[in-house]
Design an enzyme around this catalytic site. Sequence first.
Site, short mmCIF file in Angstrom:
data_model
loop_
_atom_site.label_atom_id
_atom_site.label_comp_id
_atom_site.label_asym_id
_atom_site.label_seq_id
_atom_site.Cartn_x
_atom_site.Cartn_y
_atom_site.Cartn_z
N GLY A 88 180.85 -53.94 17.80
CA GLY A 88 180.57 -55.38 17.90
C GLY A 88 179.18 -55.74 17.41
O GLY A 88 178.35 -54.88 17.15
N GLY A 90 175.87 -56.18 17.81
CA GLY A 90 174.89 -55.83 18.83
C GLY A 90 173.53 -56.44 18.57
O GLY A 90 172.66 -56.45 19.43
N ARG A 91 173.35 -56.90 17.34
CA ARG A 91 172.06 -57.53 17.03
C ARG A 91 172.26 -58.62 15.99
O ARG A 91 171.40 -58.88 15.16
CB ARG A 91 171.09 -56.49 16.51
CG ARG A 91 171.66 -55.70 15.36
CD ARG A 91 170.55 -55.23 14.55
NE ARG A 91 170.97 -54.23 13.60
CZ ARG A 91 170.12 -53.70 12.78
NH1 ARG A 91 168.87 -54.04 12.80
NH2 ARG A 91 170.54 -52.81 11.92
N LYS A 111 170.93 -61.90 11.70
CA LYS A 111 170.84 -60.47 12.01
C LYS A 111 169.43 -60.18 12.53
O LYS A 111 168.45 -60.61 11.92
CB LYS A 111 171.12 -59.66 10.73
CG LYS A 111 171.14 -58.16 10.91
CD LYS A 111 171.72 -57.50 9.67
CE LYS A 111 171.60 -56.00 9.70
NZ LYS A 111 172.13 -55.40 8.46
N GLY A 124 168.61 -55.23 19.82
CA GLY A 124 169.11 -56.46 19.22
C GLY A 124 168.24 -56.99 18.08
O GLY A 124 168.48 -58.07 17.56
N ARG A 175 172.45 -64.06 7.01
CA ARG A 175 173.36 -63.45 6.05
C ARG A 175 174.54 -64.39 5.82
O ARG A 175 175.07 -64.98 6.76
CB ARG A 175 173.85 -62.12 6.59
CG ARG A 175 174.85 -61.41 5.69
CD ARG A 175 175.07 -59.98 6.14
NE ARG A 175 175.62 -59.90 7.46
CZ ARG A 175 175.70 -58.75 8.16
NH1 ARG A 175 175.27 -57.63 7.65
NH2 ARG A 175 176.23 -58.74 9.37
N ARG A 182 186.10 -57.20 9.61
CA ARG A 182 185.95 -55.82 9.13
C ARG A 182 187.25 -55.07 9.39
O ARG A 182 188.06 -55.50 10.22
CB ARG A 182 184.81 -55.14 9.91
CG ARG A 182 183.51 -55.91 9.82
CD ARG A 182 182.71 -55.77 11.12
NE ARG A 182 181.58 -56.71 11.15
CZ ARG A 182 180.36 -56.43 10.74
NH1 ARG A 182 180.08 -55.22 10.33
NH2 ARG A 182 179.41 -57.33 10.78
N ASP A 251 183.58 -50.12 10.34
CA ASP A 251 182.97 -51.38 10.80
C ASP A 251 182.09 -52.00 9.71
O ASP A 251 181.63 -53.13 9.86
CB ASP A 251 182.16 -51.16 12.08
CG ASP A 251 181.07 -50.12 11.92
OD1 ASP A 251 181.37 -49.00 11.48
OD2 ASP A 251 179.90 -50.42 12.23
N ASN A 252 181.87 -51.25 8.64
CA ASN A 252 181.07 -51.77 7.53
C ASN A 252 181.91 -52.04 6.29
O ASN A 252 181.38 -52.16 5.18
CB ASN A 252 179.94 -50.79 7.18
CG ASN A 252 178.92 -50.68 8.30
OD1 ASN A 252 178.76 -51.60 9.10
ND2 ASN A 252 178.24 -49.56 8.36
P1 AMP Z 1 175.33 -50.36 11.77
O1 AMP Z 1 175.00 -48.92 11.72
O2 AMP Z 1 174.20 -51.27 11.39
O3 AMP Z 1 176.59 -50.69 11.06
O4 AMP Z 1 175.57 -50.70 13.31
C1 AMP Z 1 176.53 -50.06 14.10
C2 AMP Z 1 176.56 -50.70 15.46
O5 AMP Z 1 175.31 -50.56 16.12
C3 AMP Z 1 176.87 -52.17 15.48
O6 AMP Z 1 177.62 -52.44 16.64
C4 AMP Z 1 175.51 -52.80 15.57
O7 AMP Z 1 175.54 -54.10 16.10
C5 AMP Z 1 174.80 -51.83 16.50
N1 AMP Z 1 173.33 -51.88 16.33
C6 AMP Z 1 172.61 -51.39 15.30
N2 AMP Z 1 171.29 -51.60 15.50
C7 AMP Z 1 171.17 -52.24 16.69
C8 AMP Z 1 170.08 -52.74 17.45
N3 AMP Z 1 168.81 -52.63 17.03
N4 AMP Z 1 170.35 -53.35 18.64
C9 AMP Z 1 171.61 -53.47 19.07
N5 AMP Z 1 172.69 -53.02 18.41
C10 AMP Z 1 172.48 -52.41 17.22
MG MG Z 2 177.39 -52.40 10.55
#
Ligand code: AMP
Ligand code: MG
Length: 474
Positions: A88, A90-91, A111, A124, A175, A182, A251-252
């Site tokens: 989900g 998260g940030r 973001k 976040g 963004r 996704r 998820d990407n």
């Molecule tokens: P990503 O690797 O950027 O695709 O992120 C994978 C997951 O980690 C997603 O659910 C993001 O929202 C969460 N996430 C990445 N960085 C952070 C952060 N600094 N704070 C909270 N959630 C994060």
């Molecule tokens: Mg991601």
Amino acid sequence: MRAPIRFDNSFARLPSRFYARVPPTPVARPTLLRLNAALASTLDIEPDWLASAEGVSAIAGNELPPGAEPVAMAYSGHQFGNWAGQLGDGRAILLGETIGRDGNRYDIHLKGSGRTPFSRGGDGRAALGPVLRELVVSEAMFALGVPTTRVLSAVATGEQVARQEGPLPGAVLARVALGHLRVGTFEHFAARGDIDGLRLLADYAIARLYPEIAERSDRYVALLEVVLQRTAALVAKWQSVGFIHGVMNTDNMSISAETIDYGPCAFMDVYHPNTVFSSIDRAGRYAYANQPRIAQWNMARLAQSLLPIADTDEAVAIDRLQRAIDEFPGAFEARYDEAMRAKLGLAGSEDGDQDLVTDLLERMTAAKLDFTNTFRALAEGDVPEALGDWRDAWRARRARSGHDDASMRAVNPVYICRNHRVEAALAAALTGDLGTFDELLAVVRAPYERRPELATYAQPPTPDEVVRATFCGT
Ligand code: AMP
Ligand code: MG
């Protein structure tokens, strides 16, 4: 008075289990770093408003613009091949959607906008470096004609974020995407056995992104087929410009088939099929040459998620989805071959074309040639010595079926967003100097026309300058 952003938030009208309603968390001292005026105008947003105190407050997440309905989107996913369960936003937060001047519906997503119920252990937030990196690399992709999410704005927060390297300046980016659905969004509902949710999601995706299949009785199979075709085309584009995504987790992978999540991504300098940049990809799962296979693997996760709704007869559903998945290699190859023929200036198609490309790439690997510069040299009639008698085969092929040098120059860039340049621009930005960054941004936005004063931007890194790994730094 007309609202500065005319929102129409279709995602927020879906049932509440699709997201968490949560406002962005305000930041201490928002300062506008960069604004994408061209993109603002596509979205029919006044750039002057975005740059105003009220606009900056909106894109920093400090004050909601009228009509915004912030939600953190729910999704799950496979990371590096393993089921990771719920992830989900998260940030990140979807502020809302707006219809662009081109008639497309766009998400406006922040973001680095603070914690959400999906944050797990994270803060976040986003650091300045990765925010600027996403801006410059995505603009380079856009200029190269690769479908991509784009950055509308980058705002410094005046706060620090704690990262492995130590405290770093924070930033928030806005963004813009045709959608933030996704593969992992589908996996999310499938994993919960939420069949109604799955159907709602699929119908939402179809209505929004692929209305041409909405009336088909087999529309969920058709959804897989169309996403798969678009994804094959997307990855063929990546391969043709030497782009390595770095984190092709489910998820990407976007249902709108746009490049999303610019983490440890990079353009390749020296050609080698096994090139990896991501510091966390030790096994090389997401290496350059693996990208098509991984995309197919991700499409198979989408197929699996669609299984419960694809057909009332499960055996029929499995058969149809499997057949769609089996089409991926052919779909990818057709797009890739087309792109490579264009790069080599080959008119029409001949049986030996694939061998000609393979032979070229093998010689480039052996001679450690730069990917971008080799193709551009060919386009400028300058065949590198190391290619030996490949040159004769290429010339003979072009003599037989015609060629067009101008069109080669239109598909083989002079300037890509080279990783050592990005690193240098980000290092300067961290000292408060955005001049280097702006120059790089301007260069990558006009990739095809050689300008003598920009010669250094076409140069591969020296051995000292090579960036061996790109840290997620998120
Ligand atoms: P990503 O690797 O950027 O695709 O992120 C994978 C997951 O980690 C997603 O659910 C993001 O929202 C969460 N996430 C990445 N960085 C952070 C952060 N600094 N704070 C909270 N959630 C994060
Ligand atoms: Mg991601």
